[in-house]
Design an enzyme around this catalytic site. Structure first.
Site, PDB file in Angstrom:
ATOM      1  N   HIS A 280     -62.287 -13.509  22.170  1.00  0.00           N
ATOM      2  CA  HIS A 280     -62.949 -13.910  20.667  1.00  0.00           C
ATOM      3  C   HIS A 280     -63.770 -12.794  20.165  1.00  0.00           C
ATOM      4  O   HIS A 280     -63.613 -12.496  18.850  1.00  0.00           O
ATOM      5  CB  HIS A 280     -63.877 -15.073  20.905  1.00  0.00           C
ATOM      6  CG  HIS A 280     -63.393 -16.053  21.715  1.00  0.00           C
ATOM      7  ND1 HIS A 280     -62.666 -17.247  21.226  1.00  0.00           N
ATOM      8  CD2 HIS A 280     -63.596 -16.452  23.190  1.00  0.00           C
ATOM      9  CE1 HIS A 280     -62.437 -18.100  22.065  1.00  0.00           C
ATOM     10  NE2 HIS A 280     -62.844 -17.914  23.197  1.00  0.00           N
TER      11      HIS A 280
HETATM   12  O1  RIB Z   1     -66.525 -20.024  21.713  1.00  0.00           O
HETATM   13  C1  RIB Z   1     -66.671 -18.554  22.294  1.00  0.00           C
HETATM   14  C2  RIB Z   1     -67.844 -17.635  22.007  1.00  0.00           C
HETATM   15  O2  RIB Z   1     -68.658 -18.206  22.933  1.00  0.00           O
HETATM   16  C3  RIB Z   1     -67.688 -16.319  22.437  1.00  0.00           C
HETATM   17  O3  RIB Z   1     -68.505 -15.531  21.842  1.00  0.00           O
HETATM   18  C4  RIB Z   1     -67.876 -16.379  23.920  1.00  0.00           C
HETATM   19  O4  RIB Z   1     -68.353 -15.142  24.438  1.00  0.00           O
HETATM   20  C5  RIB Z   1     -68.951 -17.314  24.055  1.00  0.00           C
HETATM   21  O5  RIB Z   1     -70.130 -16.882  23.639  1.00  0.00           O
END
Ligand code: RIB
Ligand code: CA
Length: 313
Positions: free
Chosen positions: A243
């Site tokens: 992500h």
């Molecule tokens: O949903 C994904 C996000 O939530 C990413 O930033 C992961 O590191 C968590 O913080």
């Protein structure tokens, strides 16, 4: 081209760690003014420690790391050890950091930096819950017009939620903070699950990190080996979404991404939809666009960039 000045606000988290490595490996394009830790994937004492571990792994122990908010604005903290492990960086064994945590609160650092740097020259890059950013905007409204952009990972629309059926984790943990940020008027670039779920850590991509033969390359491979087990089991996919590095990759290669400038509002009341990013993708309301909401990524180009840059460390 002069490097873009950024503050990374983060809750490491293996994917945050890869994002931080990418930023620190790209000094021609990115000048990291500081890293501010927030509670999220794991509690604040761990996120601030993990941020320093990653800076040392990158060979950048002079990076300034600040601890920020230990809980959301108006509700108890929800964490994600089930995804990231007890330490938040489970996978490889890592030594405790020796570089110092900066004195002073992360929110003060954000405010002071935005007031000191030329207006419009600093980009905020939140990779976790938006608590630090929202508290800074609330305590010092004068900083809003001084922020160049907020480029954040969070939210979901077509991909729906990952922590509830309706909400993505970063927004869900502190929806009141997200509401403040999305109503702030600051130009927003949003990397939701809709785009990050198209950037999966397939086996060849992970092996390319390992094949770098460096400590950072090995760590990234071992983090993703651990991190991907949860998403593979949940979604039946052949990898996990990386992500947070999407935020940093956009700063370096915006051409890798496509999206739409639309209105995005945050649900802060719903019994079943709390934390949902209500994205008006089809422009069915008259609400003014407030965010560049990404939906497409050149995933091969993204991983080529990641591997090449991690290889520089
Ligand atoms: O949903 C994904 C996000 O939530 C990413 O930033 C992961 O590191 C968590 O913080
Ligand atoms: Ca994160």
């Amino acid at each position: 081209m002069t490097a873009r000045k950024i503050i990374i606000d983060t809750d490491p988290g293996q994917d945050d760690a890869v994002a931080i490595l990418l930023a620190l490996a790209s000094p021609d394009e990115i000048e990291v003014l500081g890293i501010t830790a927030v509670a999220g994937n794991v509690p604040l004492p761990l996120t601030q420690k993990n941020a320093r571990i990653v800076c040392e792994l990158a060979g950048k122990p002079q990076t300034r790391v600040f601890a920020g908010c230990a809980a959301p604005i108006a509700r108890p903290l929800v964490t994600a050890e089930h995804v990231h492990g007890k330490t938040g960086l489970d996978g490889p064994q890592l030594p405790d950091p020796t570089m110092p945590l900066q004195d002073g609160h992360a929110v003060d650092f954000i405010i002071e930096t935005l007031r000191a740097e030329p207006a419009g020259s600093v980009t905020l890059c939140p990779l976790g819950p938006l608590t630090n950013i929202a508290v800074a905007l609330t305590r010092a409204p004068d900083i809003a017009p001084r922020i160049r952009e907020i480029v954040l990972m969070g939210g979901a629309y077509f991909e729906v939620g990952n922590i509830t059926p309706a909400a993505e984790f970063n927004i869900y943990v502190d929806p009141e903070a997200a509401d403040i940020v999305f109503r702030s008027g600051v130009p927003l670039v949003v990397m939701p699950l809709d785009v990050t779920h198209k950037a999966l850590t397939t086996r060849p991509r992970i092996e390319a990190f390992r094949a770098l033969g460096t400590a950072p390359g090995r760590m990234v491979a071992e983090w993703t080996d651990f991190f991907e087990r949860f998403d593979k089991e949940k979604y039946g996919s052949d990898g996990a979404p990386l992500h947070d590095p999407c935020v940093i990759a956009w700063l370096i290669r915006p051409d890798l991404f496509q999206g739409r400038h639309i209105n995005v509002m945050i649900e802060t009341k719903g019994d079943f939809t709390l934390g949902m990013t209500v994205a008006d993708w089809w422009r069915v309301t008259d609400r003014a666009p407030n965010a560049m909401f990404m939906r497409e990524i050149d995933a091969d180009g993204f991983y080529r960039l990641l591997t090449e840059r991690i290889g520089r460390l």
